[in-house]
Scaffold this motif. Structure first.
Motif, PDB file in Angstrom:
ATOM      1  N   ILE A   1       0.830  -1.204   0.000  1.00  0.00           N
ATOM      2  CA  ILE A   1       0.000   0.000   0.000  1.00  0.00           C
ATOM      3  C   ILE A   1       0.866   1.257   0.000  1.00  0.00           C
ATOM      4  CG2 ILE A   1      -1.783   1.284   1.242  1.00  0.00           C
ATOM      5  CD1 ILE A   1      -2.704  -1.392   0.033  1.00  0.00           C
ATOM      6  N   GLU A   2       0.644   2.107  -0.996  1.00  0.00           N
ATOM      7  CA  GLU A   2       1.370   3.375  -1.082  1.00  0.00           C
ATOM      8  C   GLU A   2       0.662   4.474  -0.297  1.00  0.00           C
ATOM      9  OE1 GLU A   2       2.489   4.425  -5.149  1.00  0.00           O
ATOM     10  OE2 GLU A   2       1.978   2.376  -5.751  1.00  0.00           O
ATOM     11  N   GLY A   3      -0.643   4.329  -0.134  1.00  0.00           N
ATOM     12  CA  GLY A   3      -1.434   5.360   0.535  1.00  0.00           C
ATOM     13  C   GLY A   3      -1.745   5.009   1.973  1.00  0.00           C
ATOM     14  N   THR A   4      -3.030   4.921   2.303  1.00  0.00           N
ATOM     15  CA  THR A   4      -3.454   4.687   3.681  1.00  0.00           C
ATOM     16  C   THR A   4      -3.719   3.205   3.910  1.00  0.00           C
ATOM     17  OG1 THR A   4      -4.521   6.860   3.684  1.00  0.00           O
ATOM     18  CG2 THR A   4      -5.124   5.325   5.453  1.00  0.00           C
ATOM     19  N   PRO A   5      -2.910   2.532   4.731  1.00  0.00           N
ATOM     20  CA  PRO A   5      -3.136   1.100   4.972  1.00  0.00           C
ATOM     21  C   PRO A   5      -4.340   0.873   5.869  1.00  0.00           C
ATOM     22  CG  PRO A   5      -1.326   1.873   6.325  1.00  0.00           C
ATOM     23  CD  PRO A   5      -1.719   3.028   5.451  1.00  0.00           C
TER      24      PRO A   5
END
Length: 399
Positions: free
Chosen positions: A226-230
């Motif tokens: 995940i690059e954003g919000t896990p």
């Protein structure tokens, strides 16, 4: 069930299983008996993983699905808006898309569900073409130590890698010429996983700095891509987000877990049925954007693979043949002295060195049809009886 609890149970299952001093590869009946005697919260995940390691793909999926109250045990539905959004994308061959895009990437992160061997087989299918596109390093979360000087992984090198398709992934990568390395955190800090994500990223970035201009393939579990919000808020950022933070490089992130089949087909994502193709796809729209899940894509991954529903031949998944690179091998009845029998195929000289079998099948009776599926080469076949005694061993040539 919250994903942080899932993570905890997975880690717990590793610790419990690692304490076992018994056989690594078990008859399905014994895995079931162990499950019924297990009263811990982790019993479904332990059993699902044990089924996977011993080659029972479907039983592993079915057992995982039975966890009461878990999100993945509920029938999936999609809204009209999501359906229309999905229909704005068209399917392309997942392998072709990844290989084409890899030419302009430096690091690829692809994930797996730890009880799903199909994901390892798909990653294996990418190796030759990725190597041709300049990739030289394969990082594995599941390894406990680097494989420097080793031609193959052993039972002592990790937990999940004991599963035959994981062993095949490592063997294939080593034969092609990849440097296979581990990057798992060794920290014992209890902070909900934040330190683990940071240390995993640090270990990968260290390898990148030591090998500038090299290309990396990272095979990891679940939400580490995940690059954003896990989903696990205590992480703050997942491994992929930490790599971006440390290097400024945007990795190519590929999910295999959201849209893979369940053991119970009623629990499958509707998107699988909407695609209805017999090969893995990635969905692309007119703007050349890949489908990655929900419309907002808060997780900020680059694409999601939609795997088809497995077809079986003689009780074996069709994708095990690795696009027909592997051959189907029937074990003659004369080779089996008693039933039930566990048949394990090892590459020559690997059984004696605690190697990982290339394939495993269980034969319940002389009328059961089930075949080994193997690459060309020489194998030592080990046959065990119900008491796990070796009752026969012989060499098998696969042409």
């Amino acid at each position: 069930m919250h994903k942080s609890i899932i993570l905890f149970l997975l880690i717990l299952s590793i610790k419990l299983y690692s304490q076992e001093k018994k056989e690594t590869y078990l008859f399905s009946e014994d895995i079931t008996a162990n499950f019924e005697n297990d009263k811990t919260l982790a019993r479904y995940q332990i059993a699902a993983t044990n089924f996977s390691i011993s080659g029972y793909y479907k039983l592993g999926l079915e057992t995982w699905d039975k966890q009461a109250g878990a999100d993945f045990s509920k029938k999936k539905t999609i809204s009209t808006e999501d359906s229309l959004y999905f229909k704005s994308f068209k399917p392309v061959n997942a392998k072709k898309y990844i290989i084409d895009r890899s030419k302009n990437e430096q690091i690829i992160l692809i994930n797996e569900a730890h009880n799903n061997s199909r994901h390892r087989v798909f990653t294996t299918s990418l190796l030759h073409d990725l190597y041709n596109n300049g990739y030289r390093f394969l990082g594995l979360e599941a390894l406990w130590e680097n494989l420097d000087g080793k031609e193959f992984a052993t039972l002592q090198d990790g937990f999940y890698i004991k599963e035959p398709q994981f062993g095949n992934l490592i063997k294939e990568a080593k034969e092609i010429g990849f440097t296979v390395f581990q990057y798992e955190s060794t920290s014992k800090v209890r902070d909900g996983g934040k330190t683990r994500e940071i240390e995993q990223a640090e270990n990968i970035v260290k390898m990148m700095k030591e090998n500038p201009n090299s290309k990396f393939l990272i095979h990891c579990g679940y939400e580490h891509i995940i690059e954003g919000t896990p989903g696990i808020k205590t992480w703050e950022k997942a491994m992929a987000g930490r790599i971006i933070e440390m290097t400024g490089i945007n990795p190519f992130t590929i999910d295999q877990t959201y849209y893979s089949e369940k053991g119970n087909t009623n629990l499958n994502s509707p998107y699988i049925e909407m695609v209805n193709l017999d090969y893995p796809v990635i969905m692309i729209n007119n703007e050349n954007k890949a489908f990655s899940g929900d419309r907002e894509n808060t997780k900020n991954i680059d694409c999601a693979i939609i795997h088809p529903i497995t077809k079986y031949k003689n009780n074996r998944p069709d994708w095990l043949n690795l696009s027909k690179e592997r051959k189907t091998i029937k074990i003659e009845n004369s080779k089996i002295k008693e039933y039930p029998a566990l048949v394990l195929a090892y590459r020559i000289n690997e059984f004696e060195k605690n190697g990982i079998p290339a394939d495993i099948i269980e034969l319940a009776s002389d009328s059961e049809k089930s075949n080994l599926i193997l690459k060309k080469g020489e194998y030592k076949i080990i046959v065990k009886n119900k008491d796990y005694q070796i009752v026969n061993e012989f060499t098998q040539t696969v042409k």
